[in-house]
Design a protein around this motif. Structure first.
Motif, PDB file in Angstrom:
ATOM      1  N   PHE A   1       1.635  -1.456   0.489  1.00 27.04           N
ATOM      2  CA  PHE A   1      -0.013   0.095   0.110  1.00 27.04           C
ATOM      3  C   PHE A   1       0.976   0.908   0.093  1.00 27.04           C
ATOM      4  CE2 PHE A   1      -4.441  -1.990   2.074  1.00 27.04           C
ATOM      5  CZ  PHE A   1      -4.550  -2.583   0.913  1.00 27.04           C
ATOM      6  N   THR A   2       1.946   1.487  -0.590  1.00 25.58           N
ATOM      7  CA  THR A   2       3.059   2.291  -0.503  1.00 25.58           C
ATOM      8  C   THR A   2       3.669   1.893  -2.114  1.00 25.58           C
ATOM      9  OG1 THR A   2       3.444   2.352   2.132  1.00 25.58           O
ATOM     10  CG2 THR A   2       4.443   3.753   0.723  1.00 25.58           C
ATOM     11  N   ASP A   3       4.253   0.932  -2.222  1.00 26.24           N
ATOM     12  CA  ASP A   3       5.030   1.206  -3.086  1.00 26.24           C
ATOM     13  C   ASP A   3       4.614   0.280  -4.130  1.00 26.24           C
ATOM     14  OD1 ASP A   3       7.960   1.493  -1.809  1.00 26.24           O
ATOM     15  OD2 ASP A   3       7.578  -0.835  -1.200  1.00 26.24           O
ATOM     16  N   LEU A   4       3.525  -0.343  -4.007  1.00 24.26           N
ATOM     17  CA  LEU A   4       2.296  -1.182  -4.902  1.00 24.26           C
ATOM     18  C   LEU A   4       1.160   0.823  -5.292  1.00 24.26           C
ATOM     19  CD1 LEU A   4       0.906  -2.842  -7.615  1.00 24.26           C
ATOM     20  CD2 LEU A   4      -0.079  -3.185  -5.447  1.00 24.26           C
ATOM     21  N   PHE A   5       1.322   1.531  -5.159  1.00 24.96           N
ATOM     22  CA  PHE A   5       0.204   2.869  -5.211  1.00 24.96           C
ATOM     23  C   PHE A   5       1.288   3.265  -5.722  1.00 24.96           C
ATOM     24  CE2 PHE A   5      -3.289   4.029  -2.129  1.00 24.96           C
ATOM     25  CZ  PHE A   5      -3.907   2.377  -1.767  1.00 24.96           C
ATOM     26  N   ARG A   6       2.414   3.517  -5.601  1.00 29.52           N
ATOM     27  CA  ARG A   6       3.078   4.581  -6.213  1.00 29.52           C
ATOM     28  C   ARG A   6       3.570   3.983  -7.995  1.00 29.52           C
ATOM     29  NH1 ARG A   6       7.132   3.920  -3.941  1.00 29.52           N
ATOM     30  NH2 ARG A   6       6.978   5.598  -1.604  1.00 29.52           N
ATOM     31  N   VAL A   7       3.474   3.113  -7.571  1.00 29.42           N
ATOM     32  CA  VAL A   7       3.255   2.141  -9.241  1.00 29.42           C
ATOM     33  C   VAL A   7       2.414   2.390  -9.884  1.00 29.42           C
ATOM     34  CG1 VAL A   7       3.310  -0.177 -10.624  1.00 29.42           C
ATOM     35  CG2 VAL A   7       5.358   0.184  -9.051  1.00 29.42           C
ATOM     36  N   ALA A   8       1.323   2.619  -9.598  1.00 30.26           N
ATOM     37  CA  ALA A   8      -0.562   2.176  -9.801  1.00 30.26           C
ATOM     38  C   ALA A   8      -0.619   4.295 -10.689  1.00 30.26           C
ATOM     39  CB  ALA A   8      -1.651   2.058  -9.225  1.00 30.26           C
ATOM     40  N   ARG A   9       0.008   4.861  -9.450  1.00 37.18           N
ATOM     41  CA  ARG A   9      -0.353   6.002  -9.987  1.00 37.18           C
ATOM     42  C   ARG A   9       0.406   6.315 -10.783  1.00 37.18           C
ATOM     43  NH1 ARG A   9      -3.602   8.802  -7.335  1.00 37.18           N
ATOM     44  NH2 ARG A   9      -3.658   8.184  -4.752  1.00 37.18           N
ATOM     45  N   ASP A  10       1.903   6.146 -10.753  1.00 33.45           N
ATOM     46  CA  ASP A  10       2.565   6.358 -12.241  1.00 33.45           C
ATOM     47  C   ASP A  10       2.077   5.715 -13.376  1.00 33.45           C
ATOM     48  OD1 ASP A  10       3.931   7.190 -10.468  1.00 33.45           O
ATOM     49  OD2 ASP A  10       5.771   5.890 -10.371  1.00 33.45           O
ATOM     50  N   LEU A  11       1.292   4.312 -13.030  1.00 31.48           N
ATOM     51  CA  LEU A  11       0.621   4.242 -14.245  1.00 31.48           C
ATOM     52  C   LEU A  11      -0.632   4.840 -15.012  1.00 31.48           C
ATOM     53  CD1 LEU A  11       1.378   0.224 -13.709  1.00 31.48           C
ATOM     54  CD2 LEU A  11       2.472   1.593 -15.791  1.00 31.48           C
ATOM     55  N   GLY A  12      -0.781   5.731 -13.773  1.00 34.07           N
ATOM     56  CA  GLY A  12      -2.251   7.090 -14.146  1.00 34.07           C
ATOM     57  C   GLY A  12      -2.863   6.442 -14.307  1.00 34.07           C
ATOM     58  N   ALA A  13      -3.580   5.796 -13.104  1.00 38.32           N
ATOM     59  CA  ALA A  13      -4.607   5.239 -12.504  1.00 38.32           C
ATOM     60  C   ALA A  13      -5.950   5.427 -11.873  1.00 38.32           C
ATOM     61  CB  ALA A  13      -4.302   3.630 -12.231  1.00 38.32           C
ATOM     62  N   ASP A  14      -7.009   5.532 -11.763  1.00 34.30           N
ATOM     63  CA  ASP A  14      -8.415   6.405 -11.653  1.00 34.30           C
ATOM     64  C   ASP A  14      -8.009   5.340 -10.277  1.00 34.30           C
ATOM     65  OD1 ASP A  14      -9.201   7.981 -13.301  1.00 34.30           O
ATOM     66  OD2 ASP A  14      -9.042   6.212 -14.712  1.00 34.30           O
ATOM     67  N   CYS A  15      -7.933   3.916 -10.218  1.00 36.11           N
ATOM     68  CA  CYS A  15      -7.138   3.055  -9.095  1.00 36.11           C
ATOM     69  C   CYS A  15      -6.834   1.825  -8.875  1.00 36.11           C
ATOM     70  CB  CYS A  15      -9.154   3.201  -8.448  1.00 36.11           C
ATOM     71  SG  CYS A  15     -10.277   1.483 -10.261  1.00 36.11           S
ATOM     72  N   LEU A  16      -6.322   1.132  -7.494  1.00 32.82           N
ATOM     73  CA  LEU A  16      -5.391   0.609  -7.257  1.00 32.82           C
ATOM     74  C   LEU A  16      -6.869  -0.697  -6.792  1.00 32.82           C
ATOM     75  CD1 LEU A  16      -3.159  -1.218  -6.951  1.00 32.82           C
ATOM     76  CD2 LEU A  16      -3.345  -0.123  -4.847  1.00 32.82           C
ATOM     77  N   ALA A  17      -6.897  -1.632  -7.686  1.00 25.31           N
ATOM     78  CA  ALA A  17      -8.115  -2.780  -6.894  1.00 25.31           C
ATOM     79  C   ALA A  17      -7.027  -3.613  -6.253  1.00 25.31           C
ATOM     80  CB  ALA A  17      -9.006  -3.117  -7.845  1.00 25.31           C
ATOM     81  N   THR A  18      -7.713  -4.590  -5.629  1.00 22.63           N
ATOM     82  CA  THR A  18      -7.391  -5.741  -4.592  1.00 22.63           C
ATOM     83  C   THR A  18      -8.193  -6.764  -4.711  1.00 22.63           C
ATOM     84  OG1 THR A  18      -7.537  -5.171  -2.557  1.00 22.63           O
ATOM     85  CG2 THR A  18      -5.295  -4.070  -3.657  1.00 22.63           C
ATOM     86  N   GLY A  19      -7.625  -7.721  -4.419  1.00 25.32           N
ATOM     87  CA  GLY A  19      -8.249  -9.386  -3.836  1.00 25.32           C
ATOM     88  C   GLY A  19      -8.670  -8.868  -2.121  1.00 25.32           C
ATOM     89  N   HIS A  20      -8.805  -8.839  -1.809  1.00 22.83           N
ATOM     90  CA  HIS A  20      -8.770  -8.632  -0.203  1.00 22.83           C
ATOM     91  C   HIS A  20     -10.722  -8.644   0.408  1.00 22.83           C
ATOM     92  CE1 HIS A  20      -4.795  -6.472   0.594  1.00 22.83           C
ATOM     93  NE2 HIS A  20      -4.468  -7.432   0.990  1.00 22.83           N
TER      94      HIS A  20
END
Length: 368
Positions: free
Chosen positions: A119-138
């Motif tokens: 929830f820190t590094d993966l967030f950074r990756v998702a935002r760098d990819l221009g995502a509107d959201c990050l979806a997980t299987g939780h």
């Protein structure tokens, strides 16, 4: 296969990044995102060398699991990227896990992993990819309340993972989506089977992902050899009544493995003292705790005026409690409360937040 990704613009114009571990849950999330019409990108973090580190299948984020995630992405026709975060994972999760055990505490590496690389590094990756959201299987639910997004328990109590997400910040929750929170697990597997995903029947991950066969002591001994040295077993009065084979084999509240003969009743681990390598044991009554001091408190969403309950272990039932400053006080004595674990606070199904247990307050003095 409808899923509500709670976005403010049409899904056909949106970009969703999905955290793909190679398991059935995250694979179905990717399928739901792709079916919604949004541009979907799968991202997998390689967290350790699966073969060298644990030599075991069925965990996540390494080896065969990465290949499974890639195969699902190919099946769905979505982009898939793998990022190497092995060094960060070892420093922030594995080493910290070993240090906590060596210090006589009971760590929860899954929470630290969510706080760190996921929830820190993966967030950074998702935002760098221009995502509107990050979806997980939780298996949790994101509910938009009067003060913004709230975190709620999953609809299926048997799958609820809210305890492990208490450290999620408001900013993270604003970006996160949990499409499986309203589904039972059989429905998730049904979707995977219907789409002919290769992971449809893949077993769920067991134990901590980097610990082979649940042998926590083996991992800690490898990283912190001094923590495996034997020492004395003492009673509450400090009398030596036996020997143990290493504190890394014991946690507070544990009953099995205490090799002391002649006791008229079962003995439990009451304290672990790494400085002297002593294991303090006693009757179950000595485990009773009336409260605990918490650190690193995290609050999610706006205020709540409902009565609160607290969970002090992932599989424990929530019990009535109240907060006084940095202390949590239980309405009735609670057992097996261990420093290093988390106290997670709820108002009904809503997760209010929580903190890390630093020290406990005995419910009463117990005679040795």
């Amino acid at each position: 296969m409808d899923a509500d990704f709670q976005l403010d613009r049409p899904l056909k114009d949106a970009r969703i990044v999905v955290a793909m571990s190679g398991g059935v849950d995250s694979s179905v999330v990717a399928a739901l995102a792709a079916a919604s019409g949004a541009e979907t990108i799968g991202v997998t973090l390689q967290l350790y060398d699966h073969g060298a580190a644990v030599g075991r299948k069925g965990a996540c984020c390494a080896g065969q699991d990465i290949r499974d995630a890639r195969a699902v992405a190919d099946r769905l026709g979505i982009a898939h990227y793998v990022f190497d975060y092995e060094t960060a994972f070892r420093a922030s999760v594995i080493d910290q896990f070993a240090d906590e055990y060596a210090a006589g505490r009971t760590p929860i590496p899954c929470v630290r992993c969510n706080q760190g690389v996921k929830f820190t590094d993966l967030f950074r990756v998702a935002r760098d990819l221009g995502a509107d959201c990050l979806a997980t299987g939780h298996y949790v639910r994101r509910v938009v309340g009067a003060h913004g997004p709230e975190l709620h328990r999953a609809a299926d109590p048997a799958r609820d993972q809210s305890y492990f997400l208490f450290a999620t910040t408001d900013a993270q929750l604003d970006f996160l989506r949990f499409p499986l929170g309203h589904m039972p697990k059989p429905r998730v597997r049904e979707i995977a089977t219907g789409l002919s995903l290769g992971v449809a029947a893949k077993p769920d991950s067991q134990d901590i992902c980097f610990v082979p066969d649940g042998d926590y002591a083996g991992i800690v001994r490898k990283l912190r050899p001094e923590a495996g040295e034997p020492g004395d077993i003492v009673d509450l009065a400090g009398r030596v009544i036996g020997r143990h084979r290493g504190l890394i084999h014991f946690t507070i509240g544990q009953r099995r493995g205490i090799e002391v003969g002649g006791s008229p009743e079962p003995l439990y681990v009451i304290r672990v003292e790494p400085e002297t390598r002593r294991l303090v044991v006693g009757r179950r009554a000595a485990l009773a705790v009336r409260g605990a001091r918490l650190s690193e408190m995290n609050w999610i969403g706006g205020p709540s005026h409902e009565p609160i309950t607290a969970k002090v272990r992932s599989l424990a039932k929530p019990v009535p409690a109240r907060m006084e400053g940095d202390r949590i006080l239980f309405d009735s004595p609670e057992y097996g409360v261990a420093p290093g674990q988390a106290a997670v606070l709820y108002a009904g199904d809503r997760v209010l937040g929580g903190g890390w247990i630093q020290e406990t307050e005995a419910a009463e003095l117990v005679a040795a």
